[in-house]
Design an enzyme around this catalytic site. Structure first.
Site, PDB file in Angstrom:
ATOM      1  N   ARG A   1      67.777 -72.344 -16.524  1.00  0.00           N
ATOM      2  CA  ARG A   1      66.881 -72.603 -17.660  1.00  0.00           C
ATOM      3  C   ARG A   1      66.572 -71.308 -18.403  1.00  0.00           C
ATOM      4  O   ARG A   1      66.511 -71.284 -19.629  1.00  0.00           O
ATOM      5  CB  ARG A   1      65.582 -73.245 -17.149  1.00  0.00           C
ATOM      6  CG  ARG A   1      65.763 -74.694 -16.726  1.00  0.00           C
ATOM      7  CD  ARG A   1      64.652 -75.156 -15.818  1.00  0.00           C
ATOM      8  NE  ARG A   1      63.364 -75.193 -16.479  1.00  0.00           N
ATOM      9  CZ  ARG A   1      62.201 -75.171 -15.827  1.00  0.00           C
ATOM     10  NH1 ARG A   1      62.173 -75.125 -14.503  1.00  0.00           N
ATOM     11  NH2 ARG A   1      61.076 -75.213 -16.488  1.00  0.00           N
TER      12      ARG A   1
ATOM     13  N   ARG B   1      58.086 -79.964  -9.487  1.00  0.00           N
ATOM     14  CA  ARG B   1      59.130 -80.489 -10.377  1.00  0.00           C
ATOM     15  C   ARG B   1      60.523 -80.172  -9.830  1.00  0.00           C
ATOM     16  O   ARG B   1      60.751 -79.101  -9.279  1.00  0.00           O
ATOM     17  CB  ARG B   1      58.976 -79.869 -11.774  1.00  0.00           C
ATOM     18  CG  ARG B   1      58.128 -80.718 -12.693  1.00  0.00           C
ATOM     19  CD  ARG B   1      57.774 -80.048 -13.983  1.00  0.00           C
ATOM     20  NE  ARG B   1      58.883 -79.468 -14.731  1.00  0.00           N
ATOM     21  CZ  ARG B   1      58.736 -78.886 -15.915  1.00  0.00           C
ATOM     22  NH1 ARG B   1      57.538 -78.822 -16.485  1.00  0.00           N
ATOM     23  NH2 ARG B   1      59.762 -78.365 -16.543  1.00  0.00           N
TER      24      ARG B   1
ATOM     25  N   ARG C   1      53.910 -73.683  -9.109  1.00  0.00           N
ATOM     26  CA  ARG C   1      53.411 -74.752  -9.986  1.00  0.00           C
ATOM     27  C   ARG C   1      53.375 -76.081  -9.239  1.00  0.00           C
ATOM     28  O   ARG C   1      54.287 -76.422  -8.493  1.00  0.00           O
ATOM     29  CB  ARG C   1      54.316 -74.895 -11.218  1.00  0.00           C
ATOM     30  CG  ARG C   1      53.951 -76.129 -12.043  1.00  0.00           C
ATOM     31  CD  ARG C   1      54.472 -76.107 -13.448  1.00  0.00           C
ATOM     32  NE  ARG C   1      55.931 -76.146 -13.522  1.00  0.00           N
ATOM     33  CZ  ARG C   1      56.598 -76.050 -14.659  1.00  0.00           C
ATOM     34  NH1 ARG C   1      55.951 -75.880 -15.795  1.00  0.00           N
ATOM     35  NH2 ARG C   1      57.911 -76.085 -14.651  1.00  0.00           N
TER      36      ARG C   1
HETATM   37  P1  AP5 Z   1      53.293 -74.068 -17.717  1.00  0.00           P
HETATM   38  O1  AP5 Z   1      52.182 -74.133 -18.699  1.00  0.00           O
HETATM   39  O2  AP5 Z   1      53.694 -75.318 -17.020  1.00  0.00           O
HETATM   40  O3  AP5 Z   1      54.575 -73.355 -18.381  1.00  0.00           O
HETATM   41  P2  AP5 Z   1      55.610 -73.849 -19.470  1.00  0.00           P
HETATM   42  O4  AP5 Z   1      55.957 -72.667 -20.279  1.00  0.00           O
HETATM   43  O5  AP5 Z   1      55.082 -75.043 -20.179  1.00  0.00           O
HETATM   44  O6  AP5 Z   1      56.804 -74.222 -18.498  1.00  0.00           O
HETATM   45  P3  AP5 Z   1      57.833 -75.408 -18.495  1.00  0.00           P
HETATM   46  O7  AP5 Z   1      58.616 -75.220 -17.226  1.00  0.00           O
HETATM   47  O8  AP5 Z   1      57.174 -76.734 -18.666  1.00  0.00           O
HETATM   48  O9  AP5 Z   1      58.698 -75.081 -19.718  1.00  0.00           O
HETATM   49  P4  AP5 Z   1      60.125 -75.544 -20.009  1.00  0.00           P
HETATM   50  O10 AP5 Z   1      60.270 -75.210 -21.425  1.00  0.00           O
HETATM   51  O11 AP5 Z   1      61.158 -75.011 -19.121  1.00  0.00           O
HETATM   52  O12 AP5 Z   1      60.073 -77.087 -19.616  1.00  0.00           O
HETATM   53  P5  AP5 Z   1      59.872 -78.413 -20.469  1.00  0.00           P
HETATM   54  O13 AP5 Z   1      58.954 -79.267 -19.716  1.00  0.00           O
HETATM   55  O14 AP5 Z   1      59.583 -78.110 -21.888  1.00  0.00           O
HETATM   56  O15 AP5 Z   1      52.929 -72.940 -16.636  1.00  0.00           O
HETATM   57  C1  AP5 Z   1      53.791 -72.666 -15.545  1.00  0.00           C
HETATM   58  C2  AP5 Z   1      52.957 -72.376 -14.288  1.00  0.00           C
HETATM   59  O16 AP5 Z   1      52.239 -71.158 -14.469  1.00  0.00           O
HETATM   60  C3  AP5 Z   1      51.882 -73.436 -13.985  1.00  0.00           C
HETATM   61  O17 AP5 Z   1      51.739 -73.523 -12.608  1.00  0.00           O
HETATM   62  C4  AP5 Z   1      50.598 -72.872 -14.633  1.00  0.00           C
HETATM   63  O18 AP5 Z   1      49.420 -73.327 -13.986  1.00  0.00           O
HETATM   64  C5  AP5 Z   1      50.818 -71.378 -14.416  1.00  0.00           C
HETATM   65  N1  AP5 Z   1      50.256 -70.530 -15.473  1.00  0.00           N
HETATM   66  C6  AP5 Z   1      50.188 -70.786 -16.797  1.00  0.00           C
HETATM   67  N2  AP5 Z   1      49.655 -69.754 -17.461  1.00  0.00           N
HETATM   68  C7  AP5 Z   1      49.399 -68.796 -16.509  1.00  0.00           C
HETATM   69  C8  AP5 Z   1      48.847 -67.488 -16.551  1.00  0.00           C
HETATM   70  N3  AP5 Z   1      48.458 -66.936 -17.707  1.00  0.00           N
HETATM   71  N4  AP5 Z   1      48.735 -66.792 -15.404  1.00  0.00           N
HETATM   72  C9  AP5 Z   1      49.140 -67.342 -14.219  1.00  0.00           C
HETATM   73  N5  AP5 Z   1      49.652 -68.579 -14.106  1.00  0.00           N
HETATM   74  C10 AP5 Z   1      49.789 -69.295 -15.245  1.00  0.00           C
HETATM   75  O19 AP5 Z   1      61.357 -79.013 -20.433  1.00  0.00           O
HETATM   76  C11 AP5 Z   1      61.916 -79.489 -19.250  1.00  0.00           C
HETATM   77  C12 AP5 Z   1      63.310 -80.027 -19.510  1.00  0.00           C
HETATM   78  O20 AP5 Z   1      63.249 -81.101 -20.491  1.00  0.00           O
HETATM   79  C13 AP5 Z   1      64.320 -79.031 -20.124  1.00  0.00           C
HETATM   80  O21 AP5 Z   1      64.927 -78.231 -19.139  1.00  0.00           O
HETATM   81  C14 AP5 Z   1      65.304 -80.001 -20.783  1.00  0.00           C
HETATM   82  O22 AP5 Z   1      66.130 -80.606 -19.841  1.00  0.00           O
HETATM   83  C15 AP5 Z   1      64.383 -81.067 -21.357  1.00  0.00           C
HETATM   84  N6  AP5 Z   1      63.907 -80.726 -22.711  1.00  0.00           N
HETATM   85  C16 AP5 Z   1      62.623 -80.458 -23.082  1.00  0.00           C
HETATM   86  N7  AP5 Z   1      62.562 -80.171 -24.388  1.00  0.00           N
HETATM   87  C17 AP5 Z   1      63.834 -80.279 -24.863  1.00  0.00           C
HETATM   88  C18 AP5 Z   1      64.415 -80.078 -26.148  1.00  0.00           C
HETATM   89  N8  AP5 Z   1      63.675 -79.712 -27.203  1.00  0.00           N
HETATM   90  N9  AP5 Z   1      65.737 -80.254 -26.280  1.00  0.00           N
HETATM   91  C19 AP5 Z   1      66.505 -80.634 -25.236  1.00  0.00           C
HETATM   92  N10 AP5 Z   1      66.021 -80.804 -23.980  1.00  0.00           N
HETATM   93  C20 AP5 Z   1      64.697 -80.634 -23.799  1.00  0.00           C
END
Ligand code: AP5
Length: 220
Positions: free
Chosen positions: A173, A162, A130
């Site tokens: 995670r 990231r 990513r």
């Molecule tokens: P992508 O779409 O970026 O995946 P994602 O599921 O959104 O992944 P994240 O890592 O953003 O999810 P997360 O929940 O861990 O992180 P968040 O930002 O919410 O796709 C991933 C990759 O695959 C990309 O390169 C994409 O191009 C590729 N891809 C997508 N679809 C594909 C396919 N079909 N085939 C092939 N490739 C594909 O959270 C980050 C941090 O924020 C957390 O760890 C925490 O510290 C904090 N946080 C966020 N929300 C909360 C909450 N509600 N409460 C407390 N802390 C929180």
């Protein structure tokens, strides 16, 4: 007209952010991505950003109180629908969100959870390839590469990896996700409001499956 709420759910790297963005572009619904909101606060050097940076860096959940206040603020936007990406993430956040819904939603408004199911091996592959941009755009070096290497197609910004996409942090995670997710998915399943999507398909195919299922439920 009734308000629609779609809550994307899935392990880190399942592609929920990618799909949430595609759905937001097809609809006039507002996307609330807690991860993106926190990253923007960090990039802007705000007080909130300074206090949440250490949690994101370590792949730990930000304290619920801080997260909920951010979500409540976003929910004030005027729109016919909301798309949640990354919230709720534990039982407490689910209960808080349901309390907000009880206060703000009308009888015919509809809330559904949408689970993008992807196995650990695929998740690790996706996260290792990513590349992200400060504007929120996300790329994959193989499946969704930028036109020019290292440069965002949308804003021309420099792409980066990231901090939480390091193998050790990814493992943490994933563990957190499996510890916290079952009770949330069970809740939506019991309500008959869980849409399951096969996440190990090409990006476009997943989007088509989502649109098809939402159409069947008359959500779009
Ligand atoms: P992508 O779409 O970026 O995946 P994602 O599921 O959104 O992944 P994240 O890592 O953003 O999810 P997360 O929940 O861990 O992180 P968040 O930002 O919410 O796709 C991933 C990759 O695959 C990309 O390169 C994409 O191009 C590729 N891809 C997508 N679809 C594909 C396919 N079909 N085939 C092939 N490739 C594909 O959270 C980050 C941090 O924020 C957390 O760890 C925490 O510290 C904090 N946080 C966020 N929300 C909360 C909450 N509600 N409460 C407390 N802390 C929180």
């Amino acid at each position: 007209m009734s308000k629609k709420i779609i809550i994307f759910f899935g392990p880190p790297g399942s592609g929920k952010g990618t799909q949430a963005e595609m759905l937001a572009k097809k609809t006039d619904w507002k996307k609330i991505s807690t991860g993106d909101l926190f990253r923007a606060e960090i990039a802007n050097g705000t007080k909130l950003g300074k206090s949440v940076g250490k949690y994101l860096q370590a792949g730990k959940l930000v304290p619920d109180k801080l997260t909920l206040s951010l979500v409540e603020e976003s929910l004030k936007q005027k729109t016919s629908g909301f798309i949640f990406d990354g919230f709720p993430r534990n039982k407490r956040q689910l209960n808080d969100l349901l309390a907000v819904f009880r206060k703000r939603l009308k009888k015919n408004d509809l809330a559904y959870a949408l689970e993008v199911a992807v196995g650990d091996k695929e998740v690790k592959q996706r996260l290792s390839q990513r590349r992200s941009c400060a504007c929120g755009a996300v790329y994959h070096l193989i499946y969704n590469p930028p036109i020019n290497e290292g440069v965002c197609d949308i804003c021309g910004g420099k792409l980066f990896t990231r901090n939480d996409d390091k193998p050790k942090v990814i493992a943490h995670r994933l563990k957190l996700y499996y510890n916290e997710s079952k009770s949330i998915l069970d809740y939506w399943q019991k309500q008959g409001r869980l849409i399951k999507i096969a996440g190990e398909q090409p990006i476009k195919k997943i989007h088509e499956e989502i649109m098809e299922k939402l159409k069947k439920l008359k959500l779009v």
